[in-house]
Design an enzyme around this catalytic site. Sequence first.
Site, PDB file in Angstrom:
ATOM      1  N   ASP A 157      51.205  90.860   6.361  1.00  0.00           N
ATOM      2  CA  ASP A 157      51.113  89.635   6.208  1.00  0.00           C
ATOM      3  C   ASP A 157      49.390  89.409   7.812  1.00  0.00           C
ATOM      4  O   ASP A 157      48.682  90.096   7.814  1.00  0.00           O
ATOM      5  CB  ASP A 157      51.816  89.502   6.655  1.00  0.00           C
ATOM      6  CG  ASP A 157      52.629  87.420   7.490  1.00  0.00           C
ATOM      7  OD1 ASP A 157      51.459  86.567   7.059  1.00  0.00           O
ATOM      8  OD2 ASP A 157      53.792  87.594   7.104  1.00  0.00           O
ATOM      9  N   ASP A 224      52.078  78.819   3.064  1.00  0.00           N
ATOM     10  CA  ASP A 224      54.151  79.517   2.426  1.00  0.00           C
ATOM     11  C   ASP A 224      54.234  78.330   1.696  1.00  0.00           C
ATOM     12  O   ASP A 224      53.959  76.868   2.016  1.00  0.00           O
ATOM     13  CB  ASP A 224      54.245  79.471   3.687  1.00  0.00           C
ATOM     14  CG  ASP A 224      54.506  80.821   4.325  1.00  0.00           C
ATOM     15  OD1 ASP A 224      53.233  81.206   4.121  1.00  0.00           O
ATOM     16  OD2 ASP A 224      55.047  81.204   5.456  1.00  0.00           O
TER      17      ASP A 224
END
Length: 665
Positions: A157, A224
């Site tokens: 991430d 996302d």
Amino acid sequence: MYGTAIVLHTLVTAPLALGAALRPRLDNGVAKTPPMGWNTYNHYSCSPNETIVKSNAKALVDLGLADLGYRYVTTDCGWTVANRTADGSLTWNETLFPSGFPALGEYIHGLGLLFGVYEDAGIRSCQTNIEQAGSLYHESQDAALFTSWKIDALKYDNCFSDAASGYPNVNYEPSTSPSPRYANMTKALAAQNRSVLFQICEWGVDFPALWAPALGHTWRIGNDIIPAWRAIYRTLNQAVPQTSFAGPGQWPDLDMLEVGNNILTTAEEQTHFSLWAILKSPLVIGGALKDEVTSMNAESLAILSNKDVVSFNQDSLGVSATLKRRWSEEQYEVWSGPLSGGRTVAALINWADESRELTLNLADVGIQAARTLKDIWAGKTVGNVKSSYTATVAGHGVMLVELSDTTAAGTYPTAKFATTKGNSVTFGSIYANTTSANHTLLVTFSKSSTKATSITAESSSTKQKSTINVAASSRTASSSISLSAGSANTITISSTLPIDSIRIKSPTGTYYPSTAFTLAGSATLLQCGTGYCQPVGSKIGDLDSTNTAKITVPAAVSSTTSSKYVELDYINNDIAFSTSWGLGSNSRNITVSLNGGSPVRLEVPLSGRHSELFGPGLGWWDTSSLGVLIDGWKDGDNEVVVGNEAGSNAFQTWGADFVGLRVFD
Ligand SMILES: *[C@@H]1O[C@H](CO)[C@@H](O)[C@H](O)[C@H]1NC(C)=O
Ligand SMILES: *[C@@H]1O[C@H](CO)[C@@H](O)[C@H](O)[C@H]1NC(C)=O
Ligand SMILES: *[C@@H]1O[C@H](CO)[C@@H](O)[C@H](O)[C@H]1NC(C)=O
Ligand SMILES: *[C@@H]1O[C@H](CO)[C@@H](O)[C@H](O)[C@H]1NC(C)=O
Ligand SMILES: *[C@@H]1O[C@H](CO)[C@@H](O)[C@H](O)[C@H]1NC(C)=O
Ligand SMILES: *[C@@H]1O[C@H](CO)[C@@H](O)[C@H](O)[C@H]1NC(C)=O
Ligand SMILES: *[C@@H]1O[C@H](CO)[C@@H](O)[C@H](O)[C@H]1NC(C)=O
Ligand SMILES: *[C@@H]1O[C@H](CO)[C@@H](O)[C@H](O)[C@H]1NC(C)=O
């Protein structure tokens, strides 16, 4: 479909060239097809624990999903602790994972599954309330630790990563590219003696399609997914310009699935799953399969278990579907792509709330006829489909079809399309995407003519017979023919020579570049860098409801009104980063009005294929095209106005930038 031949060429070769130049690439035999599995995040957020990871992993096996290919089990954010141990090692949260990560890996491997972990290319990972250590500056140590635990995948991430701005939680506009931080983890993994799937997750910042394939196996194309239907449209709009970057070992990641989280309707889940599958995204289940309180509902499980859809995703060809046409006002669109064995998969999405009959024109996906059409979600197979296929599609649902044994668009074999009466052969279901007298009819005879002769052809569009001369010893003859937009045309040919097939070619049309338009208000003609804004080199920006661009287009129209196909060359790189939680859609509108009539609106996806931070024109110089059918052409001069009439009360006031348009006359 996208852009000109020149643009497509750069598109296809760029990632390959980069892949060859940048080393080390983790070309370790992993991810020849898109990875499939399960991940904690979409259901459990950053609160995983040993019990749920184990019960969901076991459920993958018990429910038959592992046999279908769902094998990576990844524990997302929330598993580690704030501070490393005395020797600088990461460790797991012992309250949440009392048996520890090596034991969790053994459990997952014991089930015949693959073990994935999550870390972050920043100083902390994406957990805002409880601090968690990140891997930045610890890449070698962490890669060695993870491989000692026998991991098979690392999802990596991007939170707390931008040194220049003091490591904020997120920075969508860093002053340097994320790529060197990812490259450091690539190097660290490559130095270990273990094949690891490396999943780059930096939310699409700096257009990773251009560099991520050289460093990892998958890259998140955008921010996302959120638990809402609108996330599907936003994600697809972002996927459009990078479908060509998909291929064995490198997959654009549309993010984890919301199927089974009781957020989407069954029709919506089918659309979501179908499109993720045919765009070759990793298929990572984000719903709870089984824990102490939850088990996934049967409808969602059936969607995830659909063997045909999984096989489209895992097809050996590894080519992504692309967007072919979009009807914004009518609220539907068509995607398609090739599969192995000469098959084609096509998806028609019904964006409207209501269920309705919709028609897939096979020509829009490059096909004229199919011996077999399998309608996946309707669960039926139809034989000998000619020119189009109509079915009822649920609101927010999808018509997903597999076409096999197909005939290329524009070709009409007599045996499939014609009825014969004496010397007269009538071809039906002839499709045209525009109304024009400028189509070309090419007749192929079963054998060559012995002497010069002539035949006649009559189209349902004009009912005028035209004579076509056939030269001696010739097997073909051609002439122009008039056809109307749609697939209701017929052509009757009188010929003493038996006919094998006919072919129809659309007119090439006339191009009107942005430079030829007259501007109103603050609409501006902008020069682009050399080789960009193809095929014109400039574009018109600042279009809205009053700031517009106008041109006069002559047309030859025989009936009172006429519909013509118009291909719009547009540019949009308005990427939804912070707006992705709200109404950000990665789209912009552009409208075309003809002779003062109500405008045709096209909501265009992203077109940028370069970095929005550092690339040429910041990604605002990359052209794409989509076609629209515009009614109301009259004989003589027509006034065409390009703008964004929807702008004043829409999410985005400004329209897409405009490069030019082609009228298929
Ligand atoms: C694990 O998570 C589940 C789901 O949030 C929860 O119900 C359960 O109590 C947790 N178990 C432990 C040991 O933390
Ligand atoms: C472990 O997780 C629990 C539950 O989220 C949390 O209360 C605790 O502070 C965590 N421990 C460490 C060392 O981070
Ligand atoms: C981590 O270490 C820092 C500095 O040593 C300390 O201030 C902090 O309280 C520690 N955090 C946790 C959750 O133990
Ligand atoms: C990558 O690693 C090298 C060597 O450890 C280090 O000097 C460099 O700063 C790292 N780059 C980034 C962007 O973290
Ligand atoms: C690398 O791994 C293989 C199999 O996992 C093992 O046989 C080999 O000894 C390892 N090599 C090194 C240098 O550790
Ligand atoms: C056919 O195409 C030509 C050249 O593009 C154009 O000049 C002509 O007007 C077209 N004819 C008709 C009937 O549309
Ligand atoms: C419409 O016809 C033109 C001319 O043949 C072709 O370039 C275009 O791809 C067609 N569009 C579709 C969607 O079939
Ligand atoms: C495009 O226009 C439609 C209809 O007016 C509107 O609902 C939508 O929000 C617009 N899209 C953008 C990105 O502004």
